[in-house]
Design an enzyme around this catalytic site. Sequence first.
Site, PDB file in Angstrom:
ATOM      1  N   PRO A 237       3.284  -3.744  16.151  1.00 40.62           N
ATOM      2  CA  PRO A 237       3.457  -3.445  17.644  1.00 40.62           C
ATOM      3  C   PRO A 237       2.156  -3.198  18.363  1.00 40.62           C
ATOM      4  CG  PRO A 237       4.361  -1.846  16.167  1.00 40.62           C
ATOM      5  CD  PRO A 237       4.079  -2.442  15.270  1.00 40.62           C
ATOM      6  N   GLU A 238       1.184  -2.617  17.369  1.00 36.40           N
ATOM      7  CA  GLU A 238      -0.110  -2.441  17.988  1.00 36.40           C
ATOM      8  C   GLU A 238      -1.240  -3.365  17.437  1.00 36.40           C
ATOM      9  OE1 GLU A 238       1.177   0.888  19.909  1.00 36.40           O
ATOM     10  OE2 GLU A 238      -0.846   0.146  19.981  1.00 36.40           O
TER      11      GLU A 238
ATOM     12  N   THR B  89       0.161  -2.458   8.926  1.00 34.24           N
ATOM     13  CA  THR B  89      -0.879  -1.677   8.202  1.00 34.24           C
ATOM     14  C   THR B  89      -1.814  -1.744   9.324  1.00 34.24           C
ATOM     15  OG1 THR B  89      -2.474  -1.603   6.456  1.00 34.24           O
ATOM     16  CG2 THR B  89      -1.638  -3.942   7.176  1.00 34.24           C
ATOM     17  N   SER B  90      -2.545  -0.674   9.529  1.00 35.43           N
ATOM     18  CA  SER B  90      -3.879  -0.457  10.598  1.00 35.43           C
ATOM     19  C   SER B  90      -4.973  -1.221  10.017  1.00 35.43           C
ATOM     20  CB  SER B  90      -3.933   0.913  10.723  1.00 35.43           C
ATOM     21  OG  SER B  90      -4.206   1.519   9.359  1.00 35.43           O
TER      22      SER B  90
ATOM     23  N   GLN C  21       0.651  -1.258  -0.075  1.00 35.84           N
ATOM     24  CA  GLN C  21       0.000  -0.198  -0.038  1.00 35.84           C
ATOM     25  C   GLN C  21       0.804   1.295   0.254  1.00 35.84           C
ATOM     26  OE1 GLN C  21      -3.443  -0.402   2.958  1.00 35.84           O
ATOM     27  NE2 GLN C  21      -1.894  -1.511   3.641  1.00 35.84           N
ATOM     28  N   ASN C  22       2.084   1.023   0.219  1.00 40.61           N
ATOM     29  CA  ASN C  22       3.053   2.306   0.498  1.00 40.61           C
ATOM     30  C   ASN C  22       3.455   2.743  -1.093  1.00 40.61           C
ATOM     31  OD1 ASN C  22       2.903   1.494   3.153  1.00 40.61           O
ATOM     32  ND2 ASN C  22       4.662   0.515   3.123  1.00 40.61           N
TER      33      ASN C  22
ATOM     34  N   HIS D 286      -1.285   1.352  -4.340  1.00 39.08           N
ATOM     35  CA  HIS D 286      -1.740   2.822  -4.292  1.00 39.08           C
ATOM     36  C   HIS D 286      -0.723   3.842  -5.194  1.00 39.08           C
ATOM     37  CE1 HIS D 286      -3.894   1.842  -0.269  1.00 39.08           C
ATOM     38  NE2 HIS D 286      -4.659   1.602  -1.378  1.00 39.08           N
TER      39      HIS D 286
ATOM     40  N   CYS E 174      -0.135  13.271 -15.942  1.00 36.99           N
ATOM     41  CA  CYS E 174      -0.942  14.475 -16.510  1.00 36.99           C
ATOM     42  C   CYS E 174      -2.477  14.462 -16.002  1.00 36.99           C
ATOM     43  CB  CYS E 174      -0.893  14.441 -18.186  1.00 36.99           C
ATOM     44  SG  CYS E 174      -1.760  16.021 -18.793  1.00 36.99           S
TER      45      CYS E 174
ATOM     46  N   ASP F 208       6.250   5.021  -1.194  1.00 36.70           N
ATOM     47  CA  ASP F 208       7.644   5.599  -0.819  1.00 36.70           C
ATOM     48  C   ASP F 208       8.661   4.948  -1.716  1.00 36.70           C
ATOM     49  OD1 ASP F 208       7.289   3.801   2.162  1.00 36.70           O
ATOM     50  OD2 ASP F 208       8.178   2.977   0.333  1.00 36.70           O
TER      51      ASP F 208
HETATM   52  C1  BV8 Z   1     -11.827   3.282  -3.616  1.00 31.21           C
HETATM   53  C2  BV8 Z   1      -2.102   7.033  -1.495  1.00 31.21           C
HETATM   54  C3  BV8 Z   1     -13.721   3.191  -4.977  1.00 31.21           C
HETATM   55  C4  BV8 Z   1      -2.084   8.523  -1.295  1.00 31.21           C
HETATM   56  C5  BV8 Z   1      -3.818   6.089  -0.094  1.00 31.21           C
HETATM   57  C6  BV8 Z   1     -16.101   6.798   2.515  1.00 31.21           C
HETATM   58  C7  BV8 Z   1     -15.978   7.947   1.679  1.00 31.21           C
HETATM   59  C8  BV8 Z   1     -15.055   7.693   0.598  1.00 31.21           C
HETATM   60  C9  BV8 Z   1     -14.416   6.508   0.545  1.00 31.21           C
HETATM   61  C10 BV8 Z   1     -14.627   5.733   1.529  1.00 31.21           C
HETATM   62  C11 BV8 Z   1     -15.530   5.766   2.459  1.00 31.21           C
HETATM   63  N1  BV8 Z   1     -15.308   4.801   3.367  1.00 31.21           N
HETATM   64  C12 BV8 Z   1     -14.536   3.826   2.841  1.00 31.21           C
HETATM   65  C13 BV8 Z   1     -13.902   4.462   1.840  1.00 31.21           C
HETATM   66  C14 BV8 Z   1     -13.074   3.723   0.779  1.00 31.21           C
HETATM   67  C15 BV8 Z   1     -11.839   4.456   1.115  1.00 31.21           C
HETATM   68  C16 BV8 Z   1     -11.383   3.976   2.463  1.00 31.21           C
HETATM   69  O1  BV8 Z   1     -10.629   3.035   2.842  1.00 31.21           O
HETATM   70  N2  BV8 Z   1     -11.312   5.086   3.319  1.00 31.21           N
HETATM   71  C17 BV8 Z   1     -10.861   4.657   4.824  1.00 31.21           C
HETATM   72  C18 BV8 Z   1     -10.036   5.838   5.398  1.00 31.21           C
HETATM   73  C19 BV8 Z   1     -11.999   4.237   5.575  1.00 31.21           C
HETATM   74  N3  BV8 Z   1     -10.829   3.811   0.039  1.00 31.21           N
HETATM   75  C20 BV8 Z   1     -10.834   4.298  -1.146  1.00 31.21           C
HETATM   76  O2  BV8 Z   1     -11.315   5.696  -1.345  1.00 31.21           O
HETATM   77  C21 BV8 Z   1      -9.997   3.627  -2.038  1.00 31.21           C
HETATM   78  N4  BV8 Z   1     -10.649   3.753  -3.327  1.00 31.21           N
HETATM   79  O3  BV8 Z   1     -12.365   2.730  -2.521  1.00 31.21           O
HETATM   80  O4  BV8 Z   1     -12.465   3.762  -4.667  1.00 31.21           O
HETATM   81  C22 BV8 Z   1     -13.699   3.040  -6.498  1.00 31.21           C
HETATM   82  C23 BV8 Z   1     -13.713   1.741  -6.943  1.00 31.21           C
HETATM   83  C24 BV8 Z   1     -13.543   1.951  -8.338  1.00 31.21           C
HETATM   84  C25 BV8 Z   1     -13.866   2.861  -9.143  1.00 31.21           C
HETATM   85  C26 BV8 Z   1     -13.587   4.190  -8.518  1.00 31.21           C
HETATM   86  C27 BV8 Z   1     -13.597   4.379  -7.390  1.00 31.21           C
HETATM   87  C28 BV8 Z   1      -8.613   4.220  -2.324  1.00 31.21           C
HETATM   88  C29 BV8 Z   1      -7.900   4.084  -1.006  1.00 31.21           C
HETATM   89  C30 BV8 Z   1      -6.240   4.617  -1.154  1.00 31.21           C
HETATM   90  C31 BV8 Z   1      -5.958   5.996  -0.804  1.00 31.21           C
HETATM   91  N5  BV8 Z   1      -4.689   6.249  -0.977  1.00 31.21           N
HETATM   92  N6  BV8 Z   1      -2.504   6.424  -0.121  1.00 31.21           N
HETATM   93  C32 BV8 Z   1      -0.859   8.978  -0.457  1.00 31.21           C
HETATM   94  O5  BV8 Z   1      -0.120   8.216   0.185  1.00 31.21           O
HETATM   95  O6  BV8 Z   1      -0.746  10.370  -0.276  1.00 31.21           O
HETATM   96  S1  BV8 Z   1      -4.134   5.615   1.556  1.00 31.21           S
HETATM   97  C33 BV8 Z   1      -2.972   5.612   2.522  1.00 31.21           C
HETATM   98  O7  BV8 Z   1      -3.488   4.445   3.664  1.00 31.21           O
HETATM   99  C34 BV8 Z   1      -1.545   4.844   2.177  1.00 31.21           C
HETATM  100  O8  BV8 Z   1      -1.714   4.251   0.853  1.00 31.21           O
HETATM  101  C35 BV8 Z   1      -1.354   3.759   3.366  1.00 31.21           C
HETATM  102  O9  BV8 Z   1      -0.760   2.942   2.815  1.00 31.21           O
HETATM  103  C36 BV8 Z   1      -2.788   3.436   3.454  1.00 31.21           C
HETATM  104  C37 BV8 Z   1      -3.112   2.598   4.685  1.00 31.21           C
HETATM  105  O10 BV8 Z   1      -2.602   3.018   5.579  1.00 31.21           O
HETATM  106  P1  BV8 Z   1      -1.584   2.225   6.287  1.00 31.21           P
HETATM  107  O11 BV8 Z   1      -0.393   1.641   5.503  1.00 31.21           O
HETATM  108  O12 BV8 Z   1      -2.139   0.975   7.142  1.00 31.21           O
HETATM  109  O13 BV8 Z   1      -0.787   3.099   7.402  1.00 31.21           O
HETATM  110  P2  BV8 Z   1      -1.298   3.627   8.979  1.00 31.21           P
HETATM  111  O14 BV8 Z   1      -0.509   4.687   9.432  1.00 31.21           O
HETATM  112  O15 BV8 Z   1      -2.836   3.641   8.748  1.00 31.21           O
HETATM  113  O16 BV8 Z   1      -1.137   2.205   9.942  1.00 31.21           O
HETATM  114  C38 BV8 Z   1       0.418   2.098  10.067  1.00 31.21           C
HETATM  115  C39 BV8 Z   1       0.457   0.630  11.077  1.00 31.21           C
HETATM  116  O17 BV8 Z   1       1.995   0.435  11.143  1.00 31.21           O
HETATM  117  C40 BV8 Z   1      -0.038   0.904  12.398  1.00 31.21           C
HETATM  118  O18 BV8 Z   1      -1.110  -0.338  12.723  1.00 31.21           O
HETATM  119  C41 BV8 Z   1       1.010   0.939  13.176  1.00 31.21           C
HETATM  120  O19 BV8 Z   1       0.796   0.321  14.691  1.00 31.21           O
HETATM  121  C42 BV8 Z   1       1.899   0.074  12.360  1.00 31.21           C
HETATM  122  N7  BV8 Z   1       3.370   0.398  12.730  1.00 31.21           N
HETATM  123  C43 BV8 Z   1       4.040   1.612  13.410  1.00 31.21           C
HETATM  124  N8  BV8 Z   1       5.348   0.929  13.294  1.00 31.21           N
HETATM  125  C44 BV8 Z   1       5.436  -0.044  13.001  1.00 31.21           C
HETATM  126  C45 BV8 Z   1       4.306  -0.559  12.670  1.00 31.21           C
HETATM  127  N9  BV8 Z   1       4.290  -1.998  12.189  1.00 31.21           N
HETATM  128  C46 BV8 Z   1       5.172  -2.673  12.133  1.00 31.21           C
HETATM  129  N10 BV8 Z   1       6.496  -2.240  12.310  1.00 31.21           N
HETATM  130  C47 BV8 Z   1       6.779  -0.976  12.741  1.00 31.21           C
HETATM  131  N11 BV8 Z   1       7.792  -0.396  13.131  1.00 31.21           N
HETATM  132 ZN    ZN Z   2      -0.692  16.442 -20.751  1.00 36.50          ZN
END
Ligand code: BV8
Ligand code: ZN
Length: 235
Positions: free
Chosen positions: A208-209, A182-183, A92-93, A110, A118, A95
């Site tokens: 960790p969580e 991932t959360s 999902q990253n 993602h 564009c 980076d």
């Molecule tokens: C889609 C790219 C339909 C950009 C990202 C209401 C309204 C609108 C939409 C929705 C809605 N409800 C649900 C949705 C769908 C929505 C969604 O899921 N929303 C969520 C917030 C509820 N999803 C979408 O909109 C997706 N598209 O549904 O489209 C559609 C279908 C067909 C045609 C047209 C449309 C698109 C989702 C993608 C969004 N883009 N990123 C950018 O990066 O700027 S999301 C973003 O979150 C990142 O990509 C990231 O990867 C992703 C997930 O987050 P995590 O990776 O889990 O990171 P997080 O910080 O949350 O957690 C980190 C974890 O690591 C924690 O648990 C922590 O404890 C742990 N950790 C910390 N340290 C460590 C560790 N683990 C291990 N080791 C460590 N050392």
């Molecule tokens: Zn162009």
Amino acid sequence: MPPLPAGPVAVLCGAGLAAASGVPTFRGPAGLWRRHRPEELATPAAFARDPRLVWEWYDWRRGLIAGCRPNAGHRALARLAGSRPGTTLISQNVDGLQERVPPARPLLLHGSIWRLRCAGGCGRGEWEDRRPRLPELPPRCPDCGGLARPAVVWFGEGLPAGSWRRAAAAASACALFLAVGTSAVVQPAAGLIDLARSAGAVTIEVNPEPTAAAVDHRLVGPAEEILPALVAALV
Ligand code: BV8
Ligand code: ZN
């Protein structure tokens, strides 16, 4: 160590995998989303409303990530991908860190913060730009001069069809599914965990969580410490 079945392995990676490299996560206490709400920045509407603000956020992230290096967690997953046939890394990253540790070529659900496209739809394909800071914000499309956007998936946008199809196929066919750093909040990516479980895979979370994800086992701790030992038991 939980039971580790023979057979294909699929790994869903989230921002926590890169935390040890210094890349901020999204939802943690110091997370990227803390200062901004996702809807403010990572949506087509936000970009249409204020492309410069959205690009200032991405340019800041690119500058920060440019100084980060892959960590032991990325290296362990690269070892798994290179040593265990049938391994699929799904990220999902955005980076680009896992891609810097061959042979790992993760499926990018993602997109990538290092690729642009564009926003005016002139038909020019995506292009890569790895400059840590862009000289002009918002950047322009080299072909039509229109606005360029980050080639990442924003909220409300569909995932790249090919990557999603391959990720879903891997989750459905694997014997072991790892959810790493991932959360498990963002859909449809988080749904891969349930897909793997319903297809009979052993599911293990490395975090960790503990999260709300329905997994068989939880290895509670940081990926950079847990993955090297876990991969050693898998290859
Ligand atoms: C889609 C790219 C339909 C950009 C990202 C209401 C309204 C609108 C939409 C929705 C809605 N409800 C649900 C949705 C769908 C929505 C969604 O899921 N929303 C969520 C917030 C509820 N999803 C979408 O909109 C997706 N598209 O549904 O489209 C559609 C279908 C067909 C045609 C047209 C449309 C698109 C989702 C993608 C969004 N883009 N990123 C950018 O990066 O700027 S999301 C973003 O979150 C990142 O990509 C990231 O990867 C992703 C997930 O987050 P995590 O990776 O889990 O990171 P997080 O910080 O949350 O957690 C980190 C974890 O690591 C924690 O648990 C922590 O404890 C742990 N950790 C910390 N340290 C460590 C560790 N683990 C291990 N080791 C460590 N050392
Ligand atoms: Zn162009």
